[in-house]
Write a protein that holds these residues in place. Sequence first.
Motif, PDB file in Angstrom:
ATOM      1  N   GLY A 174     -17.486  66.109  54.765  1.00 29.76           N
ATOM      2  CA  GLY A 174     -17.081  64.781  55.209  1.00 29.76           C
ATOM      3  C   GLY A 174     -17.146  63.770  54.092  1.00 29.76           C
ATOM      4  N   ARG A 175     -16.832  62.554  54.524  1.00 32.40           N
ATOM      5  CA  ARG A 175     -16.774  61.430  53.594  1.00 32.40           C
ATOM      6  C   ARG A 175     -17.674  60.344  54.161  1.00 32.40           C
ATOM      7  N   VAL A 176     -18.529  59.806  53.326  1.00 32.00           N
ATOM      8  CA  VAL A 176     -19.435  58.741  53.773  1.00 32.00           C
ATOM      9  C   VAL A 176     -18.647  57.444  53.834  1.00 32.00           C
ATOM     10  N   MET A 177     -18.621  56.850  55.041  1.00 31.67           N
ATOM     11  CA  MET A 177     -17.708  55.729  55.253  1.00 31.67           C
ATOM     12  C   MET A 177     -18.265  54.357  54.874  1.00 31.67           C
ATOM     13  N   ASP A 178     -19.547  54.119  55.164  1.00 32.70           N
ATOM     14  CA  ASP A 178     -20.051  52.766  54.926  1.00 32.70           C
ATOM     15  C   ASP A 178     -21.109  52.780  53.826  1.00 32.70           C
ATOM     16  N   GLU A 179     -21.133  51.758  53.039  1.00 36.31           N
ATOM     17  CA  GLU A 179     -22.098  51.671  51.941  1.00 36.31           C
ATOM     18  C   GLU A 179     -23.450  51.227  52.494  1.00 36.31           C
ATOM     19  N   PRO A 180     -24.553  51.715  51.891  1.00 39.72           N
ATOM     20  CA  PRO A 180     -25.865  51.272  52.365  1.00 39.72           C
ATOM     21  C   PRO A 180     -26.054  49.785  52.095  1.00 39.72           C
ATOM     22  N   LYS A 181     -26.791  49.123  53.020  1.00 38.69           N
ATOM     23  CA  LYS A 181     -27.030  47.683  52.855  1.00 38.69           C
ATOM     24  C   LYS A 181     -27.932  47.435  51.639  1.00 38.69           C
TER      25      LYS A 181
END
Length: 181
Positions: A174-181
């Motif tokens: 898969g692909r990680v969609m959101d960047e960590p805060k």
Amino acid sequence: MPNVGGRNIEVLFSAEQIAERNRELAQKIAERKLERPLAVSILKGSFIFAADLIRAMHDAGVEPDVEFITVSSYGAGTKGGDIRLVRDIDSEVEGRDVLLIDDILESGKTLNFVRELMMSRGARSVSIAVLLDKPGHRKLDLYADFTAFECPDYFVVGYGMDVAHSFRQLPYVGRVMDEPK
Ligand code: IMP
Ligand code: MG
């Protein structure tokens, strides 16, 4: 969309799709009629793919010896230039039909380095099996003999592949969609 440790992951290749392709690749590998095959898993990213592929190879009637080699790229960060041998295999390569197993073929530098190493040791043949091919980033004229999937131009994780050692455990790619805060 699965959420893993607070990160949304878009599934690109499911566990079922991967299992089906592994069976198909194993059949194609069996058709090559390799003599005394030596499968070499390129660590770390290929460990799950290699584990599944060699069992599919067994089901297809191919009984390879199995080895592991660790290489890393150095130079400009993870996209780095040159490849360094971190941990070598123990087996003699002379006269063997070597099957290199890696997660991704991108620039080609990793696989080319290991391929040249095996050739220099007198391998009878060296063939290449990869889970994913990212043909848009090739820097060397190198092709895989067996490719499970062509990969869209994303940074992908799962099924052995990581970001900073996370996400290797995912049974899918898969692909990680959101960047960590
Ligand atoms: P190459 O030497 O440029 O062909 O690099 C291939 C290697 O880079 C692979 O074995 C992976 O370890 C790593 N790599 C390339 N793209 C990705 C990605 O999208 N996710 C995780 N690892 C990657
Ligand atoms: Mg790798």
